[in-house]
Design a protein around this motif. Structure first.
Motif: not given
Length: 691
Positions: A140, A144, A174, A177, A181, A244, A246, A267
């Motif tokens: 991931l 990114k 962001e 992610y 995350h 993961d 993106l 995503t």
């Protein structure tokens, strides 16, 4: 003090849960650094040390006789669940069933050992999950980082007016992610916490089992049994709760008008452990009948995902281990359809993977039966696409005009084939293939094959002699993940469409990587071609459109969208360019071939769904001869048809003696023959072509 009095005193002591609470408040490990046992007056005391902090407890495994004689408790009252001395067996516990304390301790030790073994068995699962989740987090982060690079490289070419949108996209990335995350990190923390709890409790219990006295084992049994049971039964989050994915997609057409909506971070929240498959294709499969399986993607909470673009693959394995062909349709609403047809009996295996992980129930076992074995009440599933069969579609005899390649002699055998030779078997070595797709022919007498599942391009001479191969599997520039289309530029460079990497790679004639184009713009490039201006034509199968690039990667134009209109496509596959610089595209699920000018304006189309001359069951490869005639590989009907420039049917290439099975890419060699990728038979074939 009698046994009962000791029990009364013991009940006044703080319970074990109080110790656990204090340890938690003091941020101390539940495993003591030292234990100290002492006899104070008539009671036995246990002192546990946790660093500079200590805890005192009273123990009562002894009874006092006289002033200095201690009698060890030898019995256990089953009614009162307590240890006692011989004197107590004749007193207050006289009517209670008693057993030797040693036997009870042995039972408790055996019970604790079983619990300890059960909870320790969870550690390998957790270790595996930790590794898996950590790898997803790493991928991931890599995705990114890669997208950040793509975003920067794209926006650096634009004017300052794009900077606001650039910031918005980076923020969106962001946020996505961060959300992903956070879910994965929370899962990771939970697993680490569970791992630490199991290890701590296991070490403490094992220490008591291996080195403790009988009294200590009893105490540990009381303190740790519930905790061990809780850990053994605890539902740890072993399956990934995120993925993961993106992606960054960007458009530059109509830039000034669409600047405020430029770019998208693609995503999904789909996870394999919750995604399910249903449909007739899983319940009963009949030879020669088109079957369908519906895949419904879900997130970690089992909620339906409502968007497409997930990384989904399907692999249908035949009884002999080869891979049968099929097609995945993205409905763009979180569901997908896998269409296939098989032509032999036996036990097949269908593996459906989401982000390289098996979905729930995968791999599936499919039993393929003859149509005669089907219940009379069972209705066949009617689908838009029929997968190729080994049984050849009957071809009506159409006389083709003689040419310079004709012998002038009448064929004595009425089923004599136009085949000159075939090259290849299933495998991973030189001259072997696994799911070959695109085909190209160079002016200097070379045949190039995009060997999709072997992640390479193989090069042969016009007479079928192996010359070279290049390609390394991977997702970095210069590597190949799923090459599907190949073309040769007038400069000699080799152009490769990489479906899974979502870009087009450019290599020198000797296989040295030079550049990639289309990254961040393409969603699933399938076929490539080169027009008269040296522009690169890319058929985006997933986005249902056609891109035209300059060799430096700058977009010249783009046309097409999903649908069944004249300027729409449904899973387009390959393209060819004629002498007028017109672009000819095979429209797979619309069962037609469409022709456009170099600006992308629609000119004509031909073909319909069927098995007759001039009809298609999902056309794939396409080429144009020097007279402007169009040669088309008919995937579902496993044949090759020839049309004139206006789309009128002329003839077919006779493949009856050695039938095709799901032909893919197609090209004309420099010596005037037709070369086709016979994907289902893991080879390519070269046929005579009478222009």
């Amino acid at each position: 003090m009698s046994c009962s009095e000791r029990q009364t005193t013991a009940s006044k002591s703080p319970p074990s849960w109080r110790l656990s609470q204090l340890l938690l408040q003091e941020n101390l490990s539940p495993v003591p650094t030292m234990m100290e046992i002492s006899l104070l007056q008539s009671d036995l005391h246990l002192r546990l040390f946790y660093g500079d902090w200590k805890w005192d407890m009273e123990l009562f495994p002894f009874s006092i006789i006289g002033s200095d004689m201690i009698q060890v408790m030898e019995f256990y009252c089953q009614s009162c669940e307590t240890a006692m001395c011989r004197e107590c067996t004749e007193g207050e516990h006289a009517e209670h069933p008693t057993v030797p304390l040693k036997d009870v301790v042995e039972q408790h030790k055996a019970s604790l050992q079983v619990q300890l073994d059960a909870v320790n068995k969870r550690l390998p699962e957790i270790d595996s999950a930790l590794h898996f989740i950590s790898e997803i987090i790493r991928q991931l982060a890599n995705q990114k980082a890669s997208i950040v690079d793509d975003i920067h490289s794209t926006f650096d070419e634009l004017q300052k007016t794009l900077n606001v949108r650039k910031s918005v996209l980076l923020m969106e990335l962001e946020v996505n992610y961060g959300l992903k995350h956070k879910v994965l990190q929370t899962q990771l923390d939970t697993l680490l916490e569970g791992q630490e709890s199991i290890k701590s409790c296991s070490n403490f219990t094992a220490q008591a089992l291996n080195h403790g006295t009988e009294t200590e084992v009893l105490l540990v049994k009381k303190q740790m049994s519930d905790k061990l049971n809780e850990l053994a039964d605890q539902d740890f989050p072993l399956q990934p709760r995120e993925n993961d994915q993106l992606d960054f997609i960007v458009e530059t057409e109509g830039l000034k008008k669409s600047i405020h909506n430029l770019g998208t971070i693609l995503t999904t929240n789909a996870v394999a452990s919750e995604t399910v498959a249903t449909g007739e294709g899983l319940r009963q499969t009949v030879i020669g009948q088109p079957m369908s399986v519906t895949i419904t993607t879900k997130d970690k909470d089992g909620e339906l995902c409502k968007s497409g673009n997930a990384y989904l693959t399907a692999e249908l394995s035949t009884p002999d281990g080869s891979v049968a062909d099929g097609e995945i349709l993205d409905n763009k609403n979180g569901t997908y359809e896998f269409l296939y047809t098989v032509q032999k009996e036996g036990e097949f295996t269908l593996a459906l993977r989401l982000y390289d992980q098996h979905i729930r129930g995968s791999p599936f076992k499919l039993k393929v039966i003859r149509s005669a074995d089907v219940s009379p009440t069972t209705e066949g599933v009617k689908r838009r696409v029929k997968s190729p069969g080994s049984g050849h579609v009957k071809q009506k005899a159409v006389k083709r005009p003689a040419s310079m390649y004709s012998t002038g002699k009448r064929k004595e055998n009425p089923i004599e084939d136009d085949l000159i030779f075939r090259v290849g078997t299933k495998g991973r070595n030189k001259g072997e293939f696994t799911n070959l797709q695109g085909v190209a022919a160079s002016t200097n007498g070379k045949i190039l094959i995009a060997d999709s599942n072997n992640q390479c391009v193989q090069i042969f001479s016009n007479d079928g002699q192996f010359k070279s191969r290049f390609g390394i599997r991977g997702r970095s520039p210069g590597q190949l993940q799923r090459p599907t289309g190949v073309a040769v530029h007038p400069s000699g460079d080799i152009i490769i469409a990489d479906y899974d990497n979502k870009w087009v790679s450019i290599f020198s004639s000797d296989g040295k990587f030079k550049a990639k184009i289309g990254s961040g713009k393409l969603m699933g490039p399938k076929g490539v071609s080169v027009d008269r201006n040296g522009h690169i034509i890319v058929v985006d199968n997933k986005a249902c459109c056609v891109f035209i690039f300059q060799p430096n990667g700058k977009i010249v134009t783009r046309f097409g969208s999903r649908g069944n209109g004249d300027k729409q496509f449904a899973g387009p596959h390959f393209a060819a360019v004629n002498s007028n610089n017109e672009i000819i595209v095979t429209d797979f699920h619309n069962h037609s071939v469409k022709v456009y000018n170099q600006e992308g304006e629609f000119m004509l189309k031909f073909g319909s769904n069927g098995e007759g001359n001039g009809q298609f069951n999902a056309p794939t490869g396409v080429a144009v001869d020097s007279n402007g005639n169009i040669i088309v590989a008919d995937w579902g009907n496993s044949r090759i048809q020839v049309f004139d420039g206006s789309g009128s049917f002329l003839s077919y290439i006779n493949t009856s003696a050695d039938p095709l099975y799901g032909p893919q890419g197609l090209a004309l060699t420099s010596d005037g023959h037709v070369v086709v990728a016979d994907s289902g038979n893991h080879c390519f074939k070269v046929y005579r072509y009478l222009q």
